[in-house]
Design a protein around this motif. Structure first.
Motif, short mmCIF file in Angstrom:
data_model
loop_
_atom_site.label_atom_id
_atom_site.label_comp_id
_atom_site.label_asym_id
_atom_site.label_seq_id
_atom_site.Cartn_x
_atom_site.Cartn_y
_atom_site.Cartn_z
N MET A 1 0.86 -1.17 0.00
CA MET A 1 0.00 0.00 0.00
C MET A 1 0.90 1.23 0.00
SD MET A 1 -2.58 0.81 3.17
CE MET A 1 -1.58 0.47 4.58
N ALA A 2 1.25 1.68 -1.19
CA ALA A 2 2.08 2.88 -1.35
C ALA A 2 1.19 4.03 -1.78
CB ALA A 2 3.17 2.63 -2.37
N VAL A 3 1.17 5.08 -0.98
CA VAL A 3 0.32 6.22 -1.26
C VAL A 3 1.01 7.13 -2.27
CG1 VAL A 3 -0.77 8.26 -0.24
CG2 VAL A 3 -0.76 6.11 1.01
N ARG A 4 0.28 7.49 -3.31
CA ARG A 4 0.78 8.43 -4.32
C ARG A 4 0.03 9.74 -4.17
NH1 ARG A 4 0.04 7.77 -9.45
NH2 ARG A 4 -1.90 6.70 -9.24
N VAL A 5 0.69 10.82 -4.57
CA VAL A 5 0.14 12.16 -4.39
C VAL A 5 -0.07 12.82 -5.74
CG1 VAL A 5 0.58 14.43 -3.37
CG2 VAL A 5 1.37 12.38 -2.21
N ARG A 6 -1.19 13.55 -5.85
CA ARG A 6 -1.45 14.39 -7.03
C ARG A 6 -1.88 15.76 -6.55
NH1 ARG A 6 -5.58 10.60 -10.48
NH2 ARG A 6 -4.22 8.79 -10.60
N LYS A 7 -1.38 16.79 -7.21
CA LYS A 7 -1.87 18.14 -6.92
C LYS A 7 -3.30 18.24 -7.42
CE LYS A 7 2.29 20.84 -6.75
NZ LYS A 7 2.28 22.01 -5.92
N SER B 1 -14.64 4.57 3.35
CA SER B 1 -14.37 3.16 3.09
C SER B 1 -12.89 2.81 3.23
CB SER B 1 -14.85 2.78 1.69
OG SER B 1 -14.09 3.46 0.71
N LYS B 2 -12.03 3.82 3.34
CA LYS B 2 -10.58 3.59 3.43
C LYS B 2 -10.03 3.91 4.82
CE LYS B 2 -10.39 2.39 -0.80
NZ LYS B 2 -10.29 0.96 -1.06
N GLN B 3 -10.90 4.32 5.74
CA GLN B 3 -10.45 4.65 7.09
C GLN B 3 -10.08 3.39 7.86
OE1 GLN B 3 -13.51 7.16 8.81
NE2 GLN B 3 -13.16 8.76 7.32
N SER B 4 -9.23 3.55 8.86
CA SER B 4 -8.74 2.46 9.72
C SER B 4 -7.95 1.42 8.95
CB SER B 4 -9.91 1.81 10.47
OG SER B 4 -10.55 2.76 11.29
N GLN B 5 -7.30 1.86 7.87
CA GLN B 5 -6.45 0.97 7.08
C GLN B 5 -5.01 1.50 6.99
OE1 GLN B 5 -8.26 -0.19 3.30
NE2 GLN B 5 -10.29 0.13 4.18
N GLY B 6 -4.70 2.51 7.78
CA GLY B 6 -3.34 3.05 7.80
C GLY B 6 -3.10 4.19 6.83
N TYR B 7 -4.07 4.54 6.02
CA TYR B 7 -3.87 5.61 5.04
C TYR B 7 -3.69 6.97 5.70
CZ TYR B 7 -5.17 2.34 1.33
OH TYR B 7 -5.22 1.29 0.47
N GLY B 8 -4.48 7.28 6.69
CA GLY B 8 -4.35 8.56 7.38
C GLY B 8 -2.97 8.72 7.99
N SER B 9 -2.46 7.67 8.59
CA SER B 9 -1.12 7.71 9.19
C SER B 9 -0.06 7.91 8.11
CB SER B 9 -0.84 6.43 9.97
OG SER B 9 -1.69 6.36 11.10
N GLN B 10 -0.22 7.27 6.97
CA GLN B 10 0.72 7.46 5.86
C GLN B 10 0.70 8.90 5.37
OE1 GLN B 10 1.07 4.67 2.59
NE2 GLN B 10 -0.08 3.18 3.80
N ILE B 11 -0.49 9.48 5.28
CA ILE B 11 -0.61 10.86 4.83
C ILE B 11 0.06 11.80 5.83
CG2 ILE B 11 -2.25 12.74 4.40
CD1 ILE B 11 -4.14 10.54 3.21
N LEU B 12 -0.19 11.59 7.12
CA LEU B 12 0.45 12.43 8.14
C LEU B 12 1.96 12.29 8.12
CD1 LEU B 12 -1.92 12.11 11.24
CD2 LEU B 12 -1.59 14.10 9.76
N ALA B 13 2.46 11.09 7.89
CA ALA B 13 3.91 10.87 7.81
C ALA B 13 4.49 11.65 6.63
CB ALA B 13 4.22 9.38 7.68
N GLN B 14 3.76 11.69 5.54
CA GLN B 14 4.22 12.42 4.37
C GLN B 14 4.23 13.93 4.64
OE1 GLN B 14 2.73 10.63 0.92
NE2 GLN B 14 3.64 12.08 -0.46
N VAL B 15 3.21 14.43 5.34
CA VAL B 15 3.18 15.85 5.70
C VAL B 15 4.37 16.18 6.61
CG1 VAL B 15 1.88 17.61 6.99
CG2 VAL B 15 0.68 16.11 5.39
N LYS B 16 4.63 15.33 7.60
CA LYS B 16 5.77 15.54 8.50
C LYS B 16 7.10 15.54 7.74
CE LYS B 16 4.19 13.58 12.86
NZ LYS B 16 4.45 12.55 13.86
N LYS B 17 7.22 14.65 6.79
CA LYS B 17 8.45 14.57 5.99
C LYS B 17 8.64 15.87 5.22
CE LYS B 17 10.69 11.85 2.42
NZ LYS B 17 10.54 10.76 1.46
N GLU B 18 7.59 16.37 4.61
CA GLU B 18 7.65 17.63 3.86
C GLU B 18 7.97 18.80 4.77
OE1 GLU B 18 7.42 18.32 0.48
OE2 GLU B 18 7.57 16.13 0.28
N ALA B 19 7.53 18.74 6.03
CA ALA B 19 7.75 19.83 6.97
C ALA B 19 9.21 19.94 7.39
CB ALA B 19 6.88 19.63 8.21
#
Length: 178
Positions: A1-7, A80-98
């Protein structure tokens, strides 16, 4: 489960998916106009992003970057995608960018035990705490709305936060930190 980003760009299929989630996830009183987010997201220092797992849309963020902090204004994950780790992945990506800058977000306050969505508020707080955010004993006010401030760094300058938000909203929403 690799999260990809689009503007998020106006008038695209991604925009339509984001708009649908944004309107479902946030009450009208908490939303900024979608056109404002999409156009401001094209400016330096602000990002409106959609997140995908392969081709499946999973969520959105709207983030404001300053020299001293990163403010996550909106985060939503498809129900339908909650509680599957996606939110944590998104937050990790925000922290990395910060990088070294503290990350800040606001949530509905926890101090009223009689609100109808208390369980949801507590679950949301636990999610953010699990991902490294800590509640401050300060609140963010936007017009008549009041929110609890959470950050990854408790030494956060409240003046810097208030100035960044006032600048972002051009003083139109009566923002203050207390």
């Amino acid at each position: 489960m690799a999260v990809r980003v689009r503007k998020v760009y106006p008038f695209t299929p991604t925009f339509r998916q984001v708009a649908s989630l944004y309107e479902a996830a946030f009450p009208a009183c908490e939303r900024l106009p979608l056109w404002q987010l999409s156009w401001n997201g094209l400016k330096k220092g602000q990002e409106f992003l959609a997140y995908y797992d392969k081709q499946t849309f999973i969520g959105l963020t709207y983030t404001i970057y300053t020299d001293s902090l990163v403010y996550l204004l909106f985060l939503a994950v498809e129900e339908s995608k909650q509680s599957q780790g996606y939110g944590s992945q998104i937050l990790a990506q925000v922290k990395k960018e910060a990088g070294v800058c503290p990350c800040v977000l606001t949530i509905e306050p926890m101090d009223d035990p009689n609100v109808s969505n208390r369980a949801q508020r507590l679950k949301r707080l636990a999610f953010y705490e699990k991902n490294g955010y800590q509640a401050l004993n300060h609140f963010y006010f936007e017009g008549t709305e009041r929110y609890q401030i959470l950050t990854t760094d408790k030494t956060l300058s409240l003046v810097a936060l208030e100035n960044a938000l006032a600048k972002t909203f051009l003083g139109k929403h009566g923002v203050r930190v207390d």
